[in-house]
Design a protein around this motif. Structure first.
Motif, PDB file in Angstrom:
ATOM      1  N   MET A 230      38.798  36.542  37.639  1.00  0.00           N
ATOM      2  CA  MET A 230      37.422  36.101  37.724  1.00  0.00           C
ATOM      3  C   MET A 230      37.378  34.962  38.740  1.00  0.00           C
ATOM      4  SD  MET A 230      34.941  34.882  34.632  1.00  0.00           S
ATOM      5  CE  MET A 230      36.267  34.129  33.765  1.00  0.00           C
TER       6      MET A 230
ATOM      7  N   GLN B 278      35.950  41.352  48.591  1.00  0.00           N
ATOM      8  CA  GLN B 278      35.502  40.001  48.309  1.00  0.00           C
ATOM      9  C   GLN B 278      35.790  39.119  49.526  1.00  0.00           C
ATOM     10  OE1 GLN B 278      37.151  38.730  44.616  1.00  0.00           O
ATOM     11  NE2 GLN B 278      35.933  40.145  43.444  1.00  0.00           N
TER      12      GLN B 278
ATOM     13  N   GLU C 177      27.307  42.396  40.673  1.00  0.00           N
ATOM     14  CA  GLU C 177      27.834  41.653  39.523  1.00  0.00           C
ATOM     15  C   GLU C 177      27.858  40.158  39.743  1.00  0.00           C
ATOM     16  OE1 GLU C 177      31.484  41.993  42.033  1.00  0.00           O
ATOM     17  OE2 GLU C 177      29.918  43.396  41.525  1.00  0.00           O
ATOM     18  N   TRP C 178      27.490  39.668  40.928  1.00  0.00           N
ATOM     19  CA  TRP C 178      27.521  38.232  41.230  1.00  0.00           C
ATOM     20  C   TRP C 178      26.244  37.563  40.751  1.00  0.00           C
ATOM     21  CZ3 TRP C 178      31.866  36.043  42.487  1.00  0.00           C
ATOM     22  CH2 TRP C 178      32.831  36.774  43.166  1.00  0.00           C
TER      23      TRP C 178
ATOM     24  N   GLU D  14      30.770  35.547  38.108  1.00  0.00           N
ATOM     25  CA  GLU D  14      30.642  36.905  37.591  1.00  0.00           C
ATOM     26  C   GLU D  14      30.196  36.967  36.131  1.00  0.00           C
ATOM     27  OE1 GLU D  14      34.031  39.206  40.065  1.00  0.00           O
ATOM     28  OE2 GLU D  14      34.691  37.486  38.863  1.00  0.00           O
ATOM     29  N   THR D  15      30.402  35.912  35.375  1.00  0.00           N
ATOM     30  CA  THR D  15      30.017  35.909  33.964  1.00  0.00           C
ATOM     31  C   THR D  15      29.150  34.695  33.665  1.00  0.00           C
ATOM     32  OG1 THR D  15      32.004  34.694  33.344  1.00  0.00           O
ATOM     33  CG2 THR D  15      32.126  37.090  33.226  1.00  0.00           C
TER      34      THR D  15
END
Length: 180
Positions: A1, A75, A111-112, A130-131
């Motif tokens: 991550m 990335q 997802e960003w 990401e989270t």
């Protein structure tokens, strides 16, 4: 991550950037819909979208400090910068509506998630992650702001110029490791 931090001046000039790879486990919940979908795509742009999204690929791996292996594809630094720059308009729109310094998640690109922190001097701190981790991100932004203020109080540093202090960098990395 991974987490990507950008500090931008009021004129949107980049002053500092950091890429941090967290060793904390990601808290993801798989979607019941996505488990039933095929992993292949018939789209002519599937490879481009995968590269822009930063989706993981089992064929590409990168060794990180500490002996671990980070999986990832696409990335690239320029894609991350494009996402951060594209979110500036959204951040400025949210700034007009809210008076809070911490703007939480203001934008999303695949997802960003993009979180922002605006200082009273109109500096923009942008974090791509990401989270969701609102409390950790808020603490991280406050730590970075405190470090930024201490750097600006240095009589040998000119305001709105790049930050090259190794002490600043070391302390921001320590805060990222603690909070993110």
């Amino acid at each position: 991550m991974s987490h990507h931090l950008f500090l931008l001046s009021p004129s949107d000039t980049p002053l500092y950037s950091l890429t941090h790879y967290s060793t904390k486990p990601a808290q993801t919940t798989p979607s019941p819909l996505s488990s039933n979908l095929p992993t292949w795509s018939t789209s002519a742009f599937a490879g481009t979208l995968t590269a822009l999204s930063g989706a993981t690929s089992a064929t590409q791996s990168h060794h990180v400090q500490g002996g671990g292996v980070r999986m990832g594809g696409g990335q690239d630094r320029h894609v991350i910068q494009m996402i951060a720059n594209a979110s500036l308009d959204v951040i400025e729109d949210v700034m007009k509506k809210e008076s809070a310094m911490y703007l939480k998640s203001v934008d999303k690109f695949n997802e960003w998630l993009v979180s922002a922190f605006i200082t009273p001097g109109n500096m923009k701190f942008i974090l791509l992650h990401e989270t969701k981790n609102d409390d950790g991100i808020r603490s991280f932004f406050h730590d970075v702001w405190e470090l930024y203020v201490k750097t600006m109080l240095n009589p040998f540093h000119t305001a709105h110029t790049g930050i090259r202090s190794t002490t600043f960098d070391t302390r921001v990395r320590a805060s990222a490791k603690k909070n993110l």
